[in-house]
Write a protein that holds these residues in place. Structure first.
Motif, short mmCIF file in Angstrom:
data_model
loop_
_atom_site.label_atom_id
_atom_site.label_comp_id
_atom_site.label_asym_id
_atom_site.label_seq_id
_atom_site.Cartn_x
_atom_site.Cartn_y
_atom_site.Cartn_z
N THR A 39 84.20 15.68 19.28
CA THR A 39 83.66 14.57 20.28
C THR A 39 84.33 14.61 21.51
O THR A 39 83.63 14.45 22.59
N ASN A 40 85.66 15.36 21.52
CA ASN A 40 86.35 15.45 22.74
C ASN A 40 86.85 16.88 22.68
O ASN A 40 87.58 17.20 21.84
N ALA A 76 86.21 18.07 28.78
CA ALA A 76 86.98 18.14 30.01
C ALA A 76 87.33 19.37 30.35
O ALA A 76 87.71 20.08 29.46
N ALA A 77 87.72 19.46 31.60
CA ALA A 77 88.36 20.64 32.08
C ALA A 77 89.18 20.71 33.10
O ALA A 77 89.22 19.82 33.96
N THR A 78 90.25 21.81 33.34
CA THR A 78 91.39 21.50 34.28
C THR A 78 91.83 22.85 34.44
O THR A 78 91.95 23.86 33.59
N ASN A 79 92.22 23.02 35.63
CA ASN A 79 93.30 24.44 35.85
C ASN A 79 94.73 23.91 35.99
O ASN A 79 95.49 24.89 36.32
N ARG A 96 98.09 10.43 32.47
CA ARG A 96 98.22 9.57 31.11
C ARG A 96 98.55 10.22 30.13
O ARG A 96 97.39 11.01 29.80
N GLU A 97 99.61 10.16 29.32
CA GLU A 97 99.94 10.70 28.04
C GLU A 97 98.67 10.34 27.10
O GLU A 97 98.28 11.34 26.16
N ASP A 98 98.37 9.04 26.77
CA ASP A 98 97.51 8.75 25.75
C ASP A 98 95.99 9.36 26.19
O ASP A 98 95.45 9.82 25.33
N LEU A 99 95.69 9.45 27.48
CA LEU A 99 94.49 10.14 27.78
C LEU A 99 94.41 11.68 27.51
O LEU A 99 93.62 12.33 26.75
N PHE A 100 95.67 12.30 27.70
CA PHE A 100 95.92 13.68 27.32
C PHE A 100 95.54 13.87 25.92
O PHE A 100 95.02 14.81 25.50
N SER A 131 92.63 16.25 24.33
CA SER A 131 93.12 17.38 23.70
C SER A 131 93.09 17.34 22.28
O SER A 131 93.65 18.31 21.49
N THR A 132 92.18 16.75 21.82
CA THR A 132 92.04 16.75 20.04
C THR A 132 91.90 18.30 19.82
O THR A 132 92.38 19.00 18.81
N ILE A 133 90.90 18.93 20.54
CA ILE A 133 90.57 20.34 20.31
C ILE A 133 90.79 20.85 21.76
O ILE A 133 90.13 20.57 22.77
#
Length: 475
Positions: A184-185, A300-303, A316-320, A324-326
């Motif tokens: 899902t994420n 989502a993607a990030t460098n 935000r820790e909760d968003l992270f 990042s479930t996977i």
């Protein structure tokens, strides 16, 4: 049918044969000797180009029209050893056979050490010449077969448009196969230009919603107000310029996948709104109190190192933890060097078709330059290099001169002055590096941020801080 043609100038003779797999250039200051050697080559089954002009022979080497040159040693203007040196500089992959009427073993050894393929006495023994050229022809045929196999391999190793055979990329492909049907994420981590968007597309293509829409949003490219409108939509009159009501990407891709690139660049207020989408699958258009439900898969993607950003209070820790479930880490190109030859072939094929070219490959020295480069811009940088080289090259093989100047002169790019080196504070080194990258990108901040592997807003903040420090120092 064998032919012998002579252009009006230069005394250049082209003799054809039934075997055009390897063309030999015959270089001698005596036209009679050139014709005699060409006739011998014709009898042996090789096509040839004959000339008495060393500069013309060097042009043929430059253009990739000949891979073998038979050159006399004693010539006016430029002797055979000087020709050998210049030919090797232009293309280290060329084979030069030197011919002499004054043969000695010591001279033969010296010539081979300087790069000659063979050193033969005059008159040239036809059986010896046949043996040498047959060996070279077999070598060329092997390379041709290898290129053909590489093309087949390229198709076999392509994973939804992504090329890779290195262990690092095989691990990524395996992970994508495992999670594509059940996610899902997903959070993709990797440097700019590593191919995160391609991985996101492959995840969508292998998912149960592959027939639905795949929407892409670059979170670093817009300020918060525009980003909110882009993602959630807006009502007519919600802000200046909102002349009509528009759905956002979450509604547009309802039932499919949304890809949020550079999610680490978003502000804390925007992160709170994204968290609500992930938790409740709800959105609100800008200017509307109505809550709308959406069913989307989120990649989502990030460098950035989001764990470090959480500790610094910028993410935000909760968003992270929701995102990042996977997690899938996309490796840098420097971690998958085994893939560079395949990627070069892939991009050559792509841009040959795009530009209607027939470029066969790269010269050995061009390949060496590419293999030794550090690739800070990753696969995107490599693609840009091959694209530009394909566009500008007029020969069958891309040479060093077709590559960007920064690759041709790596020492100047790195600014390693040797004797001029002096220790500097880390902040000053960072400042100088960013300035050099901006200069290389001709002031284009978006491209500079991509090359540096940081978000555009991060680059803007750094430049703004530097300007303030300069102003304070001047005051």
């Amino acid at each position: 049918m064998n032919t012998l043609t002579a252009p009006p100038k230069g005394g250049h003779f082209i003799r054809g044969s039934s075997d055009d797999s390897m063309t030999v250039c015959v270089l001698d200051d005596e036209p009679g000797m050139v014709e005699m050697l060409q006739e011998s080559l014709r009898c042996l089954g090789f096509s040839s180009i004959g000339t008495s002009d060393p500069l013309y022979a060097l042009e043929l080497v430059d253009q990739g029209r000949v891979r073998v040159v038979m050159s006399d040693i004693k010539m006016p203007g430029m002797d055979g050893l000087q020709f050998l040196e210049q030919a090797m500089q232009r293309d280290p992959g060329v084979y030069v056979v030197l011919m002499t009427g004054y043969y000695s073993l010591d001279n033969a050894i010296a010539a081979v050490k300087r790069g000659a393929y063979d050193y033969v006495p005059k008159p040239v023994d036809r059986s010896r010449l046949k043996k040498s050229l047959d060996e070279l022809a077999e070598s060329f045929n092997k390379r041709r077969r290898i290129r053909s196999l590489e093309q087949q391999l390229l198709g076999d190793l392509e994973f939804h448009g992504i090329v890779g055979r290195s262990p690092a990329m095989v691990d990524v492909f395996e992970m994508v196969r495992k999670v594509a049907r059940h996610y899902t994420n997903i959070l993709l981590i990797g440097a700019t230009g590593a191919g995160k968007e391609l991985i996101a597309k492959s995840i969508h293509q292998m998912s149960p919603v592959a027939q639905q829409r795949f929407a892409v949003c670059n979170c670093s490219a817009m300020v918060d107000t525009l980003l909110e409108s882009q993602l959630f939509g807006h009502m007519r009159g919600a802000f200046t310029g909102a002349t009509d009501t528009r759905p956002g990407l979450f509604e547009y891709a309802n039932g499919g996948t949304v890809f949020l690139d550079e999610v680490g660049e978003t502000s804390l207020p925007m992160q709170a709104k994204l968290l609500r989408v992930i938790q409740n699958r709800e959105i609100q258009r800008v200017g509307s109190p109505e809550v709308r439900h959406v069913d989307v898969r989120l990649v989502a993607a990030t460098n950035r190192d989001l764990r470090a950003e959480v500790l610094a209070g910028r993410f935000r820790e909760d968003l992270f933890y929701r995102l990042s479930t996977i997690q899938i880490r996309v490796p840098n190109l420097s971690e998958r060097l085994d893939d560079i030859p395949l990627l070069i072939q892939h991009f050559l094929k792509k841009y040959n078709e795009a530009y209607s070219k027939q470029i066969k490959g790269l010269t050995r020295r061009a390949q060496t330059v590419l293999y030794q480069h550090g690739w800070p811009g990753n696969v995107r940088e490599l693609e840009n290099v091959i694209s530009c080289a394909c566009l500008t090259s007029v020969n069958e093989f891309i040479d060093v001169d077709d590559l960007p100047e920064t690759l041709q002169k790596p020492a100047a790019q790195n600014g390693r002055g040797g004797d001029n080196w002096r220790p500097l504070p880390l902040e000053e080194v960072r400042k100088q590096h960013i300035r050099r990258v901006l200069e290389a990108c001709e002031g284009n901040r978006v491209r500079a941020a991509q090359m540096l592997g940081i978000g555009r807003t991060s680059l803007y903040r750094f430049l703004k801080r530097s300007e303030k420090k300069s102003m304070n120092s001047a005051a």
